[in-house]
Design a protein around this motif. Sequence first.
Motif, PDB file in Angstrom:
ATOM      1  N   GLU A  75       0.832  -1.218   0.000  1.00 22.78           N
ATOM      2  CA  GLU A  75       0.000   0.000   0.000  1.00 22.78           C
ATOM      3  C   GLU A  75       0.860   1.259   0.000  1.00 22.78           C
ATOM      4  N   ASN A  76       2.116   1.157   0.450  1.00 20.59           N
ATOM      5  CA  ASN A  76       2.964   2.336   0.663  1.00 20.59           C
ATOM      6  C   ASN A  76       4.301   2.222  -0.056  1.00 20.59           C
ATOM      7  N   LYS A  77       4.260   1.886  -1.344  1.00 11.70           N
ATOM      8  CA  LYS A  77       5.492   1.657  -2.112  1.00 11.70           C
ATOM      9  C   LYS A  77       6.402   2.877  -2.202  1.00 11.70           C
ATOM     10  N   SER A  78       5.821   4.091  -2.119  1.00 13.92           N
ATOM     11  CA  SER A  78       6.648   5.298  -2.271  1.00 13.92           C
ATOM     12  C   SER A  78       7.089   5.880  -0.927  1.00 13.92           C
ATOM     13  N   ALA A  79       6.924   5.132   0.144  1.00  8.07           N
ATOM     14  CA  ALA A  79       7.279   5.620   1.480  1.00  8.07           C
ATOM     15  C   ALA A  79       8.785   5.832   1.617  1.00  8.07           C
ATOM     16  N   ALA A  80       9.163   6.772   2.513  1.00  9.51           N
ATOM     17  CA  ALA A  80      10.583   7.004   2.816  1.00  9.51           C
ATOM     18  C   ALA A  80      11.156   5.828   3.603  1.00  9.51           C
ATOM     19  N   GLY A  81      10.254   5.088   4.256  1.00 11.58           N
ATOM     20  CA  GLY A  81      10.665   3.931   5.037  1.00 11.58           C
ATOM     21  C   GLY A  81       9.615   3.583   6.075  1.00 11.58           C
ATOM     22  N   PHE A  82       9.933   2.601   6.895  1.00 12.87           N
ATOM     23  CA  PHE A  82       8.979   2.089   7.872  1.00 12.87           C
ATOM     24  C   PHE A  82       9.629   1.933   9.236  1.00 12.87           C
ATOM     25  N   ILE A  83       8.811   2.088  10.262  1.00  9.69           N
ATOM     26  CA  ILE A  83       9.221   1.713  11.617  1.00  9.69           C
ATOM     27  C   ILE A  83       8.434   0.464  11.968  1.00  9.69           C
ATOM     28  N   PHE A  84       9.141  -0.603  12.263  1.00 10.70           N
ATOM     29  CA  PHE A  84       8.498  -1.844  12.699  1.00 10.70           C
ATOM     30  C   PHE A  84       8.487  -1.839  14.218  1.00 10.70           C
ATOM     31  N   ASP A  85       7.293  -1.770  14.788  1.00  8.56           N
ATOM     32  CA  ASP A  85       7.106  -1.631  16.229  1.00  8.56           C
ATOM     33  C   ASP A  85       6.353  -2.862  16.732  1.00  8.56           C
ATOM     34  N   GLY A  86       7.018  -3.673  17.539  1.00 10.55           N
ATOM     35  CA  GLY A  86       6.372  -4.887  18.042  1.00 10.55           C
ATOM     36  C   GLY A  86       6.537  -6.075  17.113  1.00 10.55           C
ATOM     37  N   PHE A  87       7.385  -5.927  16.120  1.00  9.67           N
ATOM     38  CA  PHE A  87       7.635  -6.997  15.154  1.00  9.67           C
ATOM     39  C   PHE A  87       8.997  -6.747  14.533  1.00  9.67           C
ATOM     40  N   PRO A  88       9.815  -7.749  14.316  1.00 11.97           N
ATOM     41  CA  PRO A  88       9.602  -9.166  14.595  1.00 11.97           C
ATOM     42  C   PRO A  88       9.792  -9.489  16.079  1.00 11.97           C
ATOM     43  N   ARG A  89       9.060 -10.506  16.541  1.00 11.84           N
ATOM     44  CA  ARG A  89       9.141 -10.918  17.945  1.00 11.84           C
ATOM     45  C   ARG A  89       9.876 -12.236  18.124  1.00 11.84           C
ATOM     46  N   THR A  90      10.136 -12.929  17.021  1.00 13.59           N
ATOM     47  CA  THR A  90      10.877 -14.194  17.083  1.00 13.59           C
ATOM     48  C   THR A  90      11.881 -14.214  15.944  1.00 13.59           C
ATOM     49  N   VAL A  91      12.880 -15.087  16.042  1.00 10.71           N
ATOM     50  CA  VAL A  91      13.874 -15.201  14.972  1.00 10.71           C
ATOM     51  C   VAL A  91      13.215 -15.647  13.661  1.00 10.71           C
ATOM     52  N   PRO A  92      12.293 -16.631  13.669  1.00 17.08           N
ATOM     53  CA  PRO A  92      11.617 -16.967  12.407  1.00 17.08           C
ATOM     54  C   PRO A  92      10.882 -15.761  11.795  1.00 17.08           C
ATOM     55  N   GLN A  93      10.276 -14.903  12.635  1.00 10.57           N
ATOM     56  CA  GLN A  93       9.620 -13.698  12.118  1.00 10.57           C
ATOM     57  C   GLN A  93      10.643 -12.757  11.494  1.00 10.57           C
ATOM     58  N   ALA A  94      11.805 -12.618  12.135  1.00 13.40           N
ATOM     59  CA  ALA A  94      12.858 -11.748  11.596  1.00 13.40           C
ATOM     60  C   ALA A  94      13.317 -12.251  10.233  1.00 13.40           C
ATOM     61  N   LYS A  95      13.472 -13.568  10.106  1.00 16.29           N
ATOM     62  CA  LYS A  95      13.866 -14.157   8.817  1.00 16.29           C
ATOM     63  C   LYS A  95      12.781 -13.940   7.764  1.00 16.29           C
TER      64      LYS A  95
END
Length: 196
Positions: A75-95
Motif C-alpha cells: 500500500e505504501n510503495k513510495s514511502a521514505a521507510g517504515f518503523i516496525f514496532d512490536g515486530f519481529p518478535r521471534t527469529v523466524p519472524q525476523a527471517k
Amino acid sequence: MLNIVLFGPPGAGKGTQSQKLIDTYRLIHLSTGDLLRSEIAAGTELGLRAKELMDKGLLVPDEVVIGMIDSKLKENKSAAGFIFDGFPRTVPQAKSLDTLLEQNNTAISGMIALEVNEEELTKRLLLRGQTSGRPDDQNEELVRKRVQEYNTKTAPVAGYYANQGKYNAINGIGEIEEIFTEICEIINSYAVQPKA
C-alpha cells in the motif's frame, strides 16, 4: 529506504518514540499491535482469533502478522521507510521479514532496542491500563506474563540482528527527549538524514 525495527518489551516507550521518529523522518509506522487492535475492533475473523490469544497473553501466529505487513508495504510503495514496532518478535519472524523486504527490494537498516527493567515495565503498563482502557494492561499477572513472554521468545531476535551488525541498544528509562536524541544519533549513523 529507511527501515527501523524499534524493539523493546511492552511498555518500553516504543509507541512514544515511534511517533517522534515518524514526524522527523517521515516514516510509516507499522505497529502489529495497532494492526491487530484494528482487526479486533472491526470484529473480523482474524481479529477474533487474535483477541483470544492476546487475552491469554500469547502471541499471534507469524503468517497472520506477515500477511498484514505485506499488505502495508504494498500500500505504501513510495514511502521514505517504515518503523516496525512490536515486530519481529521471534527469529523466524525476523527471517520472514528479511525475505519479505527483499521481495520488495529493501532491507532492515537497523534495530534500536529500548531497554527497561521488569519492575519499571510493570509499573508503566499498569499505569497505562488505568488511562488507555486496554484490558491487557490492567491485570498485573497478565502484564508480568507478557514481559516474561517477551524475554523468552523475543530477546533472541536481538542476537539475530547483532549477527548482521544491525543491533543498537539504549536505556529506555529517562527523559523522552534525551532518549529520542540518542535514537536519532543512531539512525543518522545509517547515513539517512531527517526529511525537511
